[in-house]
Design a protein around this motif. Structure first.
Motif, PDB file in Angstrom:
ATOM      1  N   THR A   1      -3.739   1.642  -3.162  1.00  0.00           N
ATOM      2  CA  THR A   1      -4.379   2.169  -1.959  1.00  0.00           C
ATOM      3  C   THR A   1      -4.885   1.073  -1.025  1.00  0.00           C
ATOM      4  O   THR A   1      -5.075   1.311   0.157  1.00  0.00           O
ATOM      5  CB  THR A   1      -5.556   3.107  -2.313  1.00  0.00           C
ATOM      6  OG1 THR A   1      -6.493   2.379  -3.106  1.00  0.00           O
ATOM      7  CG2 THR A   1      -5.051   4.325  -3.066  1.00  0.00           C
ATOM      8  N   LYS A   2      -5.119  -0.144  -1.555  1.00  0.00           N
ATOM      9  CA  LYS A   2      -5.558  -1.277  -0.735  1.00  0.00           C
ATOM     10  C   LYS A   2      -4.941  -2.549  -1.292  1.00  0.00           C
ATOM     11  O   LYS A   2      -4.695  -2.658  -2.493  1.00  0.00           O
ATOM     12  CB  LYS A   2      -7.078  -1.446  -0.773  1.00  0.00           C
ATOM     13  CG  LYS A   2      -7.870  -0.353  -0.123  1.00  0.00           C
ATOM     14  CD  LYS A   2      -9.353  -0.673  -0.232  1.00  0.00           C
ATOM     15  CE  LYS A   2     -10.202   0.502   0.189  1.00  0.00           C
ATOM     16  NZ  LYS A   2     -11.622   0.272  -0.076  1.00  0.00           N
ATOM     17  N   ALA A   3      -4.718  -3.508  -0.416  1.00  0.00           N
ATOM     18  CA  ALA A   3      -4.228  -4.816  -0.845  1.00  0.00           C
ATOM     19  C   ALA A   3      -4.863  -5.888   0.026  1.00  0.00           C
ATOM     20  O   ALA A   3      -4.949  -5.732   1.245  1.00  0.00           O
ATOM     21  CB  ALA A   3      -2.714  -4.887  -0.745  1.00  0.00           C
ATOM     22  N   LYS A   4      -5.349  -6.961  -0.613  1.00  0.00           N
ATOM     23  CA  LYS A   4      -5.960  -8.079   0.112  1.00  0.00           C
ATOM     24  C   LYS A   4      -5.106  -9.318  -0.103  1.00  0.00           C
ATOM     25  O   LYS A   4      -4.462  -9.473  -1.139  1.00  0.00           O
ATOM     26  CB  LYS A   4      -7.374  -8.333  -0.382  1.00  0.00           C
ATOM     27  CG  LYS A   4      -8.333  -7.200  -0.096  1.00  0.00           C
ATOM     28  CD  LYS A   4      -9.715  -7.533  -0.606  1.00  0.00           C
ATOM     29  CE  LYS A   4     -10.654  -6.359  -0.401  1.00  0.00           C
ATOM     30  NZ  LYS A   4     -11.980  -6.618  -0.969  1.00  0.00           N
ATOM     31  N   ALA A   5      -5.133 -10.225   0.861  1.00  0.00           N
ATOM     32  CA  ALA A   5      -4.383 -11.480   0.783  1.00  0.00           C
ATOM     33  C   ALA A   5      -4.817 -12.277  -0.443  1.00  0.00           C
ATOM     34  O   ALA A   5      -5.937 -12.113  -0.938  1.00  0.00           O
ATOM     35  CB  ALA A   5      -4.599 -12.286   2.052  1.00  0.00           C
TER      36      ALA A   5
ATOM     37  N   LEU B   1      -4.023 -15.129  -6.387  1.00  0.00           N
ATOM     38  CA  LEU B   1      -3.729 -13.743  -6.720  1.00  0.00           C
ATOM     39  C   LEU B   1      -4.244 -12.816  -5.617  1.00  0.00           C
ATOM     40  O   LEU B   1      -5.311 -13.033  -5.061  1.00  0.00           O
ATOM     41  CB  LEU B   1      -4.397 -13.343  -8.033  1.00  0.00           C
ATOM     42  CG  LEU B   1      -3.975 -14.117  -9.282  1.00  0.00           C
ATOM     43  CD1 LEU B   1      -4.806 -13.675 -10.476  1.00  0.00           C
ATOM     44  CD2 LEU B   1      -2.508 -13.939  -9.551  1.00  0.00           C
ATOM     45  N   SER B   2      -3.474 -11.798  -5.318  1.00  0.00           N
ATOM     46  CA  SER B   2      -3.923 -10.765  -4.390  1.00  0.00           C
ATOM     47  C   SER B   2      -4.823  -9.801  -5.143  1.00  0.00           C
ATOM     48  O   SER B   2      -4.695  -9.638  -6.346  1.00  0.00           O
ATOM     49  CB  SER B   2      -2.725  -9.986  -3.835  1.00  0.00           C
ATOM     50  OG  SER B   2      -1.882 -10.838  -3.105  1.00  0.00           O
ATOM     51  N   MET B   3      -5.732  -9.163  -4.438  1.00  0.00           N
ATOM     52  CA  MET B   3      -6.554  -8.110  -5.030  1.00  0.00           C
ATOM     53  C   MET B   3      -6.000  -6.781  -4.530  1.00  0.00           C
ATOM     54  O   MET B   3      -5.778  -6.601  -3.335  1.00  0.00           O
ATOM     55  CB  MET B   3      -8.023  -8.247  -4.630  1.00  0.00           C
ATOM     56  CG  MET B   3      -8.722  -9.403  -5.322  1.00  0.00           C
ATOM     57  SD  MET B   3      -8.731  -9.305  -7.133  1.00  0.00           S
ATOM     58  CE  MET B   3      -9.785  -7.906  -7.410  1.00  0.00           C
TER      59      MET B   3
ATOM     60  N   VAL C   1       0.853  -1.176   0.000  1.00  0.00           N
ATOM     61  CA  VAL C   1       0.000   0.000   0.000  1.00  0.00           C
ATOM     62  C   VAL C   1       0.899   1.239   0.000  1.00  0.00           C
ATOM     63  O   VAL C   1       1.871   1.314   0.745  1.00  0.00           O
ATOM     64  CB  VAL C   1      -0.949  -0.007   1.209  1.00  0.00           C
ATOM     65  CG1 VAL C   1      -1.740   1.272   1.274  1.00  0.00           C
ATOM     66  CG2 VAL C   1      -1.881  -1.207   1.154  1.00  0.00           C
ATOM     67  N   GLY C   2       0.568   2.175  -0.887  1.00  0.00           N
ATOM     68  CA  GLY C   2       1.353   3.396  -1.005  1.00  0.00           C
ATOM     69  C   GLY C   2       2.401   3.353  -2.105  1.00  0.00           C
ATOM     70  O   GLY C   2       2.994   4.372  -2.430  1.00  0.00           O
ATOM     71  N   MET C   3       2.647   2.158  -2.688  1.00  0.00           N
ATOM     72  CA  MET C   3       3.665   2.052  -3.732  1.00  0.00           C
ATOM     73  C   MET C   3       3.106   2.528  -5.069  1.00  0.00           C
ATOM     74  O   MET C   3       1.982   2.228  -5.428  1.00  0.00           O
ATOM     75  CB  MET C   3       4.162   0.619  -3.874  1.00  0.00           C
ATOM     76  CG  MET C   3       5.260   0.486  -4.922  1.00  0.00           C
ATOM     77  SD  MET C   3       6.078  -1.111  -4.918  1.00  0.00           S
ATOM     78  CE  MET C   3       7.192  -0.879  -3.561  1.00  0.00           C
ATOM     79  N   ARG C   4       3.917   3.270  -5.806  1.00  0.00           N
ATOM     80  CA  ARG C   4       3.527   3.725  -7.144  1.00  0.00           C
ATOM     81  C   ARG C   4       3.585   2.557  -8.108  1.00  0.00           C
ATOM     82  O   ARG C   4       4.399   1.652  -7.974  1.00  0.00           O
ATOM     83  CB  ARG C   4       4.449   4.841  -7.620  1.00  0.00           C
ATOM     84  CG  ARG C   4       4.124   6.124  -6.902  1.00  0.00           C
ATOM     85  CD  ARG C   4       4.385   7.385  -7.673  1.00  0.00           C
ATOM     86  NE  ARG C   4       3.965   7.449  -9.041  1.00  0.00           N
ATOM     87  CZ  ARG C   4       2.755   7.854  -9.457  1.00  0.00           C
ATOM     88  NH1 ARG C   4       1.841   8.200  -8.592  1.00  0.00           N
ATOM     89  NH2 ARG C   4       2.474   7.918 -10.738  1.00  0.00           N
TER      90      ARG C   4
END
Length: 114
Positions: A20-24, A34-36, A1-4
């Motif tokens: 802005t968001k990352a899910k397992a 795959l992550s969302m 989160v926060g990475m360009r």
């Protein structure tokens, strides 16, 4: 989160954004493994997408890619770089030497024929 990120869309057009968001990673379904992630693009549009994806490229902190008008990388950490497009490593090396004035077009053509 926060990475360009830089995302390739519509035949090699690149759009920048921030995760802005990352899910397992999903344990089942079509996105299994795959992550969302949610990307907020620089134009304000938000998209949820599976990751990894070959069209999504992470831009490490402190080293964001800066593309010129032809979408070629021109700068890393504020330092100018030379970028070329080629079909092989030999062709890329030859085009780089050509752009630096270290070889001429005839030498490049002969090298690619060999």
């Amino acid at each position: 989160v926060g990475m360009r990120v830089n995302v390739n869309i519509n035949n090699f057009n690149t759009v920048g954004g921030v995760i802005t968001k990352a899910k397992a990673p999903a344990k089942s379904g079509k996105n299994k493994g795959l992550s969302m992630i949610t990307i907020k693009y620089d134009d304000g549009v938000t998209e949820d997408t599976p990751f990894p994806d070959p069209d999504i490229h992470l831009a490490p902190p402190g080293c964001p890619p800066i593309a010129g008008e032809n979408d070629m990388l021109t700068e890393i950490k504020g330092k100018p770089i030379q970028a070329v497009s080629a079909n092989s490593p030999l062709e890329a090396w030859g085009k780089t030497l050509l752009s630096l004035g270290l070889i001429d077009e005839i030498m490049l053509k002969d090298a690619l024929k060999a």
